[in-house]
Design a protein around this motif. Sequence first.
Motif, mmCIF file in Angstrom:
data_model
loop_
_atom_site.group_PDB
_atom_site.id
_atom_site.type_symbol
_atom_site.label_atom_id
_atom_site.label_comp_id
_atom_site.label_asym_id
_atom_site.label_seq_id
_atom_site.Cartn_x
_atom_site.Cartn_y
_atom_site.Cartn_z
ATOM 1 N N UNK A 208 97.623 -18.251 139.501
ATOM 2 C CA UNK A 208 97.069 -17.701 140.738
ATOM 3 C C UNK A 208 98.044 -17.762 141.916
ATOM 4 N N UNK A 209 98.789 -18.867 142.133
ATOM 5 C CA UNK A 209 99.759 -18.866 143.238
ATOM 6 C C UNK A 209 100.848 -17.811 143.058
ATOM 7 N N UNK A 210 101.280 -17.594 141.820
ATOM 8 C CA UNK A 210 102.300 -16.575 141.569
ATOM 9 C C UNK A 210 101.750 -15.193 141.917
ATOM 10 N N UNK A 211 100.491 -14.961 141.561
ATOM 11 C CA UNK A 211 99.889 -13.648 141.773
ATOM 12 C C UNK A 211 99.609 -13.373 143.242
ATOM 13 N N UNK A 212 99.146 -14.385 143.997
ATOM 14 C CA UNK A 212 98.648 -14.154 145.347
ATOM 15 C C UNK A 212 99.663 -14.394 146.462
ATOM 16 N N UNK A 213 100.640 -15.251 146.242
ATOM 17 C CA UNK A 213 101.593 -15.555 147.308
ATOM 18 C C UNK A 213 102.711 -14.513 147.326
ATOM 19 N N UNK A 214 102.992 -13.974 148.502
ATOM 20 C CA UNK A 214 104.038 -12.963 148.653
ATOM 21 C C UNK A 214 105.372 -13.655 148.918
ATOM 22 N N UNK A 215 106.078 -13.966 147.837
ATOM 23 C CA UNK A 215 107.381 -14.609 147.941
ATOM 24 C C UNK A 215 108.476 -13.560 148.112
ATOM 25 N N UNK A 216 109.487 -13.829 148.949
ATOM 26 C CA UNK A 216 110.600 -12.884 149.105
ATOM 27 C C UNK A 216 111.279 -12.572 147.776
ATOM 28 N N UNK A 217 111.458 -13.609 146.959
ATOM 29 C CA UNK A 217 112.008 -13.411 145.621
ATOM 30 C C UNK A 217 110.847 -13.475 144.640
ATOM 31 N N UNK A 218 110.352 -12.303 144.212
ATOM 32 C CA UNK A 218 109.096 -12.253 143.465
ATOM 33 C C UNK A 218 109.221 -11.796 142.037
ATOM 34 N N UNK A 228 98.283 -6.973 132.650
ATOM 35 C CA UNK A 228 97.032 -6.651 133.329
ATOM 36 C C UNK A 228 95.920 -7.651 133.042
ATOM 37 N N UNK A 229 95.840 -8.121 131.787
ATOM 38 C CA UNK A 229 94.720 -9.022 131.464
ATOM 39 C C UNK A 229 94.847 -10.369 132.166
ATOM 40 N N UNK A 230 96.068 -10.878 132.348
ATOM 41 C CA UNK A 230 96.239 -12.148 133.062
ATOM 42 C C UNK A 230 95.943 -11.977 134.552
ATOM 43 N N UNK A 231 96.372 -10.858 135.124
ATOM 44 C CA UNK A 231 96.081 -10.600 136.533
ATOM 45 C C UNK A 231 94.581 -10.481 136.749
ATOM 46 N N UNK A 232 93.899 -9.772 135.853
ATOM 47 C CA UNK A 232 92.445 -9.625 135.956
ATOM 48 C C UNK A 232 91.743 -10.961 135.753
ATOM 49 N N UNK A 233 92.290 -11.786 134.866
ATOM 50 C CA UNK A 233 91.727 -13.118 134.629
ATOM 51 C C UNK A 233 91.712 -13.934 135.913
ATOM 52 N N UNK A 234 92.831 -13.966 136.632
ATOM 53 C CA UNK A 234 92.900 -14.720 137.890
ATOM 54 C C UNK A 234 91.913 -14.160 138.917
ATOM 55 N N UNK A 235 91.859 -12.857 139.024
ATOM 56 C CA UNK A 235 90.953 -12.220 139.988
ATOM 57 C C UNK A 235 89.498 -12.507 139.643
ATOM 58 N N UNK A 236 89.157 -12.507 138.352
ATOM 59 C CA UNK A 236 87.781 -12.777 137.937
ATOM 60 C C UNK A 236 87.372 -14.216 138.230
ATOM 61 N N UNK A 237 88.288 -15.156 137.998
ATOM 62 C CA UNK A 237 87.975 -16.567 138.308
ATOM 63 C C UNK A 237 87.716 -16.731 139.800
ATOM 64 N N UNK A 240 84.247 -15.060 140.603
ATOM 65 C CA UNK A 240 83.070 -15.722 140.043
ATOM 66 C C UNK A 240 82.864 -17.134 140.571
ATOM 67 N N UNK A 241 83.954 -17.872 140.781
ATOM 68 C CA UNK A 241 83.826 -19.290 141.093
ATOM 69 C C UNK A 241 84.272 -19.660 142.503
ATOM 70 N N UNK A 242 85.040 -18.792 143.150
ATOM 71 C CA UNK A 242 85.498 -19.077 144.521
ATOM 72 C C UNK A 242 85.320 -17.842 145.412
ATOM 73 N N UNK A 243 84.096 -17.314 145.496
ATOM 74 C CA UNK A 243 83.901 -16.069 146.272
ATOM 75 C C UNK A 243 84.180 -16.235 147.757
ATOM 76 N N UNK A 244 84.017 -17.431 148.295
ATOM 77 C CA UNK A 244 84.258 -17.648 149.729
ATOM 78 C C UNK A 244 85.739 -17.695 150.068
ATOM 79 N N UNK A 245 86.586 -17.818 149.045
ATOM 80 C CA UNK A 245 88.032 -17.905 149.282
ATOM 81 C C UNK A 245 88.733 -16.596 148.949
ATOM 82 N N UNK A 246 88.003 -15.481 149.036
ATOM 83 C CA UNK A 246 88.578 -14.176 148.740
ATOM 84 C C UNK A 246 89.580 -13.759 149.796
ATOM 85 N N UNK A 247 90.078 -12.545 149.707
ATOM 86 C CA UNK A 247 91.118 -12.076 150.633
ATOM 87 C C UNK A 247 90.730 -12.208 152.099
#
Length: 317
Positions: A208-218, A228-237, A240-247
């Motif tokens: 999740x940190x790799x997917x969501x954090x905008x690093x200069x060297x990415x 795609x399935x790993x990215x969707x997995x992180x988004x689904x978690x 489903x489990x942290x809806x208040x911490x969305x974008x």
Amino acid sequence: MAAPEELFCWEGDWGLPSVDTDCLVVLAYAKFAGAPLKLQKLSNPWRSPSGCLPALRTSRKETLSRPSDIIIHLRKQKFNADFDLSAKEGADSLAFISLIEEKLRPALLYAFWAEPKNYVDVTRCWYGEHLPFPLNFFLPGQMQRRQLAKLCLQRGQQSLEVGEELEKELYRDAAECMNLLSQRLGSHKFFFGDSPSSLDAYAFGHLAPILRCKLPSGRLQQHLKSLDNLSSFCSNVLLLYFPRDGPEGGAARTSSPPDAPDFEQVPNKRRKQLLSALVALGAMLSYALLTGMLSIQHVQPDELQGLGAEEEEGDGR
């Protein structure tokens, strides 16, 4: 009735419930297992009972800090996210968790704490803005040294030569790990079907940190987004489990509970502000002395007497 167990974690950002990998692992596992923990999100590790994050204060007033120890404790309390796994699935879970720790975690440490531009522009900047004064001046550097020491220990080396060769090796291992995780996940919602397990917690905490954090060297983020399935997995978690911490909620700084004692909210606020000012003044004076901008000369008592006599003569004129 026993007091609820308290979990202390780094606060969140980037649409994540926490910016720290270990905290994400513990938070996800506790959610998956349904553990009723009292959560304290902090921006000051010194407020944690162990002085570091994450930390779990048990009902017996014991303090656990390592994610594996916290998960084992929760299992003993009958909060077991792996309860429905078969023996083979349990063995597979342990094997993939070891793979994540061995192949993916070193690349994550390098990306956030060793790669110069990422560390200066993102990691140090984030902790510098969120840590309270005066911790924000020296604690990010201490944290970096600690994380790099972990990376050296994991690689069996006494020092690191940060550069393209090391980065290429670490990122290659991380990409292989992501590919294997993607193959294991397939088209499933979670790694072992419809219910999340400890493997899902570890995968989420590291991906999740790799997917969501905008690093200069990415480079890691680019490879993860190609799966795609790993990215969707992180988004689904997260959904489903942290809806208040969305974008939307994650963009703002997570505030501490109003009843939680904070560095800036203690009764003796003015005294602490004065102490901080004195610390800053002392640091400036020390810098001036060390650089020669300010010097201290020792004056003998007879010189003082002579100076007093000259002043008396001048007044007499």
